[in-house]
Design a protein around this motif. Structure first.
Motif, short mmCIF file in Angstrom:
data_model
loop_
_atom_site.label_atom_id
_atom_site.label_comp_id
_atom_site.label_asym_id
_atom_site.label_seq_id
_atom_site.Cartn_x
_atom_site.Cartn_y
_atom_site.Cartn_z
N ASN A 141 -4.43 -10.75 -5.77
CA ASN A 141 -4.20 -11.53 -4.56
C ASN A 141 -3.36 -10.75 -3.55
OD1 ASN A 141 -4.17 -14.26 -3.11
ND2 ASN A 141 -1.98 -13.90 -3.38
N PHE A 142 -2.37 -10.04 -4.02
CA PHE A 142 -1.47 -9.28 -3.15
C PHE A 142 -2.21 -8.16 -2.43
CE2 PHE A 142 1.61 -5.68 -2.79
CZ PHE A 142 2.41 -6.23 -1.80
N LEU A 143 -3.09 -7.46 -3.14
CA LEU A 143 -3.79 -6.31 -2.57
C LEU A 143 -5.17 -6.66 -2.01
CD1 LEU A 143 -2.94 -3.60 -5.26
CD2 LEU A 143 -1.84 -3.96 -3.05
N ASP A 144 -5.67 -7.85 -2.31
CA ASP A 144 -6.98 -8.31 -1.85
C ASP A 144 -8.11 -7.39 -2.32
OD1 ASP A 144 -8.63 -10.17 -0.55
OD2 ASP A 144 -8.67 -9.02 1.31
N ILE A 145 -7.99 -6.91 -3.56
CA ILE A 145 -9.04 -6.11 -4.19
C ILE A 145 -9.23 -6.61 -5.61
CG2 ILE A 145 -8.57 -4.02 -2.83
CD1 ILE A 145 -7.16 -2.92 -5.37
N ALA A 274 2.09 5.02 -1.25
CA ALA A 274 3.41 4.38 -1.23
C ALA A 274 3.37 3.14 -0.34
CB ALA A 274 4.47 5.35 -0.71
N ILE A 275 4.06 2.09 -0.80
CA ILE A 275 4.20 0.87 -0.01
C ILE A 275 5.53 0.91 0.73
CG2 ILE A 275 4.45 -1.64 -0.10
CD1 ILE A 275 2.66 -1.73 -2.47
N LYS A 276 5.48 0.77 2.05
CA LYS A 276 6.71 0.79 2.85
C LYS A 276 7.16 -0.64 3.13
CE LYS A 276 5.33 5.08 5.14
NZ LYS A 276 4.99 5.74 6.44
N GLY A 277 8.43 -0.86 2.93
CA GLY A 277 9.00 -2.18 3.18
C GLY A 277 10.51 -2.07 3.27
N GLN A 296 -1.75 -4.76 5.16
CA GLN A 296 -3.11 -4.57 5.63
C GLN A 296 -3.54 -3.12 5.52
OE1 GLN A 296 -5.34 -7.03 6.79
NE2 GLN A 296 -6.78 -5.32 6.63
N ARG A 297 -2.63 -2.20 5.83
CA ARG A 297 -2.94 -0.77 5.73
C ARG A 297 -3.28 -0.38 4.29
NH1 ARG A 297 -0.68 3.90 4.14
NH2 ARG A 297 1.21 2.84 3.41
N GLU A 301 -7.07 0.84 2.76
CA GLU A 301 -7.26 2.11 2.07
C GLU A 301 -7.85 1.91 0.68
OE1 GLU A 301 -4.71 6.14 0.83
OE2 GLU A 301 -3.87 4.67 2.25
N LEU A 302 -7.37 0.90 -0.04
CA LEU A 302 -7.89 0.63 -1.38
C LEU A 302 -9.32 0.10 -1.34
CD1 LEU A 302 -4.74 -0.93 -3.09
CD2 LEU A 302 -5.72 1.33 -3.49
N LYS A 303 -9.63 -0.73 -0.35
CA LYS A 303 -10.99 -1.24 -0.22
C LYS A 303 -11.98 -0.11 0.07
CE LYS A 303 -9.75 -5.91 1.26
NZ LYS A 303 -9.75 -6.88 2.39
N THR A 304 -11.55 0.85 0.88
CA THR A 304 -12.39 2.01 1.16
C THR A 304 -12.62 2.82 -0.12
OG1 THR A 304 -11.59 2.14 3.44
CG2 THR A 304 -12.61 4.13 2.51
N GLN A 305 -11.57 3.00 -0.89
CA GLN A 305 -11.68 3.73 -2.15
C GLN A 305 -12.62 3.05 -3.12
OE1 GLN A 305 -10.72 6.59 -3.13
NE2 GLN A 305 -10.28 6.61 -5.31
#
Length: 309
Positions: A141-145, A274-277, A296-297, A301-305
């Motif tokens: 849910n967090f990464l939407d993948i 890396a996740i920036k926060g 969203q970034r 990137e993960l959806k493209t992968q």
């Protein structure tokens, strides 16, 4: 405070353990019938199916057809009578067409919805609340993948694996001491305990986490070199025993064989994300907050992968 400090040290170690397991499966061929049988026995010990369906996939991923897939790596500090928390959470997305593995470390204090619990909390609490299933659902849910598989590693596992392959050699670019050991620049030989100390050091490195990640990668590559070498043929029983004692996964033996056959070339190209926060306190509790734009970034990137539309 001591328990929290020890946990922080351990998570540096756990970060690489599950990755090594996956890459060993990808990178090591089956040398002989006896090796094949030993691996099959170890995988049967490791196998732990989960009862869940991904909301992000309409059909199960096909490893035989070389479709991209993802794995959630859980590094867990297990104690007797306590299943522990997943102090390390890493998502690997594997794309055989691109010959690429993207590795995303999720900070354990990341504040997000705990799917199935109905609350917002630290993401690593999902495992404590609902085992692998809730951890997978929450990260998904967090990464939407889609999260297709999981690998859970006990904290001692990586040390055992390093010892099982007979130790490793790394190329160290920073002279430092840690845990009672001195690590000079250049080629350094490490057993399991030294490898643990090697990955723990951070504060003396001006590069901080980036420097630590470089050392972790050296450890991974060292294990892969030794695990794939001809000399490791005589060590396969201890290697598989170390995996069987410290790793649990919903991957079956046949699926691992498909990964070894169809995704092997991707093991040589691991890219860290890396996740920036930023950290903040809410009601006196520390959380790591990931902005929507950053989330969203990462998702894109993960959806493209994973070749998701």
């Amino acid at each position: 405070m001591r328990a929290e400090k020890n946990t922080k040290k351990k998570k540096k170690w756990l970060r690489v353990t599950g990755i090594v397991f996956l890459l060993l499966v990808i990178g090591i061929g089956v040398y002989a019938y006896s090796v094949y049988n030993s691996l099959q026995s170890a995988v049967e010990t490791m196998h732990h199916p989960v009862d869940r369906k991904s909301d992000k996939r309409t059909e199960e991923v096909s490893l035989q057809n070389k479709q991209p897939f993802s794995i959630l790596l859980l590094g867990v500090d297990q104690r007797k009578g306590d299943k522990g928390r997943s102090d390390t959470m890493i998502v690997l997305s594997v794309n055989p067409k691109l010959n690429s593995v993207k590795m995303l470390s999720i900070p354990r204090d990341t504040r997000t919805e705990i799917v199935g619990k109905g609350t917002e909390d630290k993401i690593n609490h999902a495992y404590a609340f609902g085992n692998e299933e809730m951890a997978m659902n929450t990260v998904e849910n967090f990464l939407d993948i889609p999260i297709d598989y999981f690998v859970k590693v006990n904290m001692e596992g990586f040390k055992d694996i390093v010892d099982a392959v007979g130790g490793i050699t790394v190329d160290n670019d920073l002279d430092f001491s840690q845990g009672g050991y001195h690590f000079p620049k250049g080629q350094v030989n490490l057993d399991g305990k030294k490898a643990l100390a090697f990955t723990r050091m951070r504060h003396e490195d001006p590069r901080g986490d980036f420097g630590r990640q470089l050392r972790q990668r050296e450890i991974i590559q060292g294990v892969l070199r030794e695990g794939a070498s001809l000399s490791s043929i005589t060590k396969y029983q201890s290697i598989f025993a170390a995996l069987g004692n410290n790793v649990r996964t919903n991957l079956t033996f046949d699926q691992m064989m498909d990964i070894q056959k169809n995704y092997r070339s991707a093991a040589g190209n691991v890219e860290q994300m890396a996740i920036k926060g930023s950290g903040t306190k809410i009601n006196g509790i520390y959380y790591y907050i990931v902005p929507d734009q950053e989330k969203q970034r990462i998702q894109t990137e993960l959806k493209t992968q994973l070749e998701m539309k």
